[in-house]
Design a protein around this motif. Structure first.
Motif, PDB file in Angstrom:
ATOM      1  N   TYR A  22       1.106  -1.160   0.094  1.00 37.77           N
ATOM      2  CA  TYR A  22      -0.076   0.101   0.124  1.00 37.77           C
ATOM      3  C   TYR A  22       0.915   1.480   0.201  1.00 37.77           C
ATOM      4  CZ  TYR A  22      -3.407   3.483   1.387  1.00 37.77           C
ATOM      5  OH  TYR A  22      -4.224   4.518   1.473  1.00 37.77           O
ATOM      6  N   LEU A  23       1.913   1.308   0.889  1.00 40.92           N
ATOM      7  CA  LEU A  23       2.897   2.625   1.063  1.00 40.92           C
ATOM      8  C   LEU A  23       3.506   2.716  -0.353  1.00 40.92           C
ATOM      9  CD1 LEU A  23       4.177   2.176   4.331  1.00 40.92           C
ATOM     10  CD2 LEU A  23       2.588   3.645   3.649  1.00 40.92           C
ATOM     11  N   PHE A  24       4.077   1.244  -1.008  1.00 46.13           N
ATOM     12  CA  PHE A  24       4.558   1.479  -2.291  1.00 46.13           C
ATOM     13  C   PHE A  24       3.671   2.272  -3.392  1.00 46.13           C
ATOM     14  CE2 PHE A  24       5.232  -0.155  -6.547  1.00 46.13           C
ATOM     15  CZ  PHE A  24       6.370   0.055  -6.808  1.00 46.13           C
ATOM     16  N   MET A  25       2.422   1.564  -3.194  1.00 41.53           N
ATOM     17  CA  MET A  25       1.365   2.221  -4.278  1.00 41.53           C
ATOM     18  C   MET A  25       0.949   3.681  -4.147  1.00 41.53           C
ATOM     19  SD  MET A  25      -2.680   1.314  -4.356  1.00 41.53           S
ATOM     20  CE  MET A  25      -3.118   2.444  -3.113  1.00 41.53           C
ATOM     21  N   LEU A  26       1.209   4.286  -2.813  1.00 41.14           N
ATOM     22  CA  LEU A  26       1.121   5.683  -2.503  1.00 41.14           C
ATOM     23  C   LEU A  26       2.230   6.494  -3.164  1.00 41.14           C
ATOM     24  CD1 LEU A  26      -0.368   5.877   1.089  1.00 41.14           C
ATOM     25  CD2 LEU A  26      -1.603   6.198  -1.165  1.00 41.14           C
ATOM     26  N   ARG A  27       3.537   5.763  -2.933  1.00 34.53           N
ATOM     27  CA  ARG A  27       4.586   6.590  -3.451  1.00 34.53           C
ATOM     28  C   ARG A  27       4.641   6.707  -4.900  1.00 34.53           C
ATOM     29  NH1 ARG A  27       7.140   3.522   0.570  1.00 34.53           N
ATOM     30  NH2 ARG A  27       7.681   1.987  -0.941  1.00 34.53           N
ATOM     31  N   ASP A  28       4.219   5.509  -5.573  1.00 34.38           N
ATOM     32  CA  ASP A  28       4.082   5.234  -7.104  1.00 34.38           C
ATOM     33  C   ASP A  28       3.195   6.397  -7.673  1.00 34.38           C
ATOM     34  OD1 ASP A  28       5.279   4.116  -9.293  1.00 34.38           O
ATOM     35  OD2 ASP A  28       3.269   2.687  -9.525  1.00 34.38           O
ATOM     36  N   GLN A  29       2.014   6.269  -7.066  1.00 34.46           N
ATOM     37  CA  GLN A  29       1.081   7.327  -7.433  1.00 34.46           C
ATOM     38  C   GLN A  29       1.375   8.809  -7.363  1.00 34.46           C
ATOM     39  OE1 GLN A  29      -2.304   6.253  -5.004  1.00 34.46           O
ATOM     40  NE2 GLN A  29      -3.189   4.873  -6.427  1.00 34.46           N
ATOM     41  N   ARG A  30       2.197   9.122  -6.345  1.00 36.07           N
ATOM     42  CA  ARG A  30       2.785  10.497  -6.059  1.00 36.07           C
ATOM     43  C   ARG A  30       3.896  10.647  -7.244  1.00 36.07           C
ATOM     44  NH1 ARG A  30       4.473   9.837  -0.806  1.00 36.07           N
ATOM     45  NH2 ARG A  30       2.642   9.226  -0.043  1.00 36.07           N
ATOM     46  N   ARG A  31       4.681   9.686  -7.489  1.00 40.25           N
ATOM     47  CA  ARG A  31       5.570   9.941  -8.488  1.00 40.25           C
ATOM     48  C   ARG A  31       4.899  10.152  -9.901  1.00 40.25           C
ATOM     49  NH1 ARG A  31       8.229   5.088  -7.601  1.00 40.25           N
ATOM     50  NH2 ARG A  31       8.910   5.324  -5.234  1.00 40.25           N
ATOM     51  N   GLN A  32       3.886   9.197 -10.261  1.00 41.56           N
ATOM     52  CA  GLN A  32       3.239   9.623 -11.679  1.00 41.56           C
ATOM     53  C   GLN A  32       2.370  11.136 -11.587  1.00 41.56           C
ATOM     54  OE1 GLN A  32       0.571   6.313 -12.018  1.00 41.56           O
ATOM     55  NE2 GLN A  32       2.377   4.889 -12.083  1.00 41.56           N
ATOM     56  N   GLN A  33       1.833  11.339 -10.575  1.00 40.52           N
ATOM     57  CA  GLN A  33       1.474  12.861 -10.556  1.00 40.52           C
ATOM     58  C   GLN A  33       2.264  14.048 -10.519  1.00 40.52           C
ATOM     59  OE1 GLN A  33      -0.690  12.704  -6.798  1.00 40.52           O
ATOM     60  NE2 GLN A  33      -2.670  11.845  -7.492  1.00 40.52           N
TER      61      GLN A  33
END
Length: 91
Positions: free
Chosen positions: A74-85
């Motif tokens: 879940y934390l990885f997913m949040l970081r990945d979403q932030r990077r994409q944004q």
């Protein structure tokens, strides 16, 4: 049910999991990856064989090592979403 993107409370401002239920985490992961994608990333029977939120919650609540893996994903997913944004934002 708390919003998965809700800001952290003042008591734990740096903990992105604070205030989130395990159910909210599982639902967010399932929405992002689907059950097959979740099983690919964390091979667990509760994600592979007749997966559901309730069966996953039962297993994860009894199995600390599996819960840690789910929380890490879940934390990885949040970081990945932030990077994409950030990558999509105009400079």
């Amino acid at each position: 049910m708390p919003d998965a993107a809700a800001p952290a409370s003042p008591s734990q401002p740096r903990n992105p999991l604070h205030g989130l239920t395990l159910e909210a985490i599982v639902r967010a992961l399932e929405a992002a990856y689907g059950w097959p994608g979740l099983n690919e990333r964390i091979p667990l029977r509760c994600f592979e064989s007749d997966p559901s939120v309730s069966s996953s919650l039962k297993f994860l609540r009894k199995t600390p090592w599996a819960r840690e893996k789910v929380e890490s994903l879940y934390l990885f997913m949040l970081r990945d979403q932030r990077r994409q944004q950030q990558g999509a934002a105009p400079r």
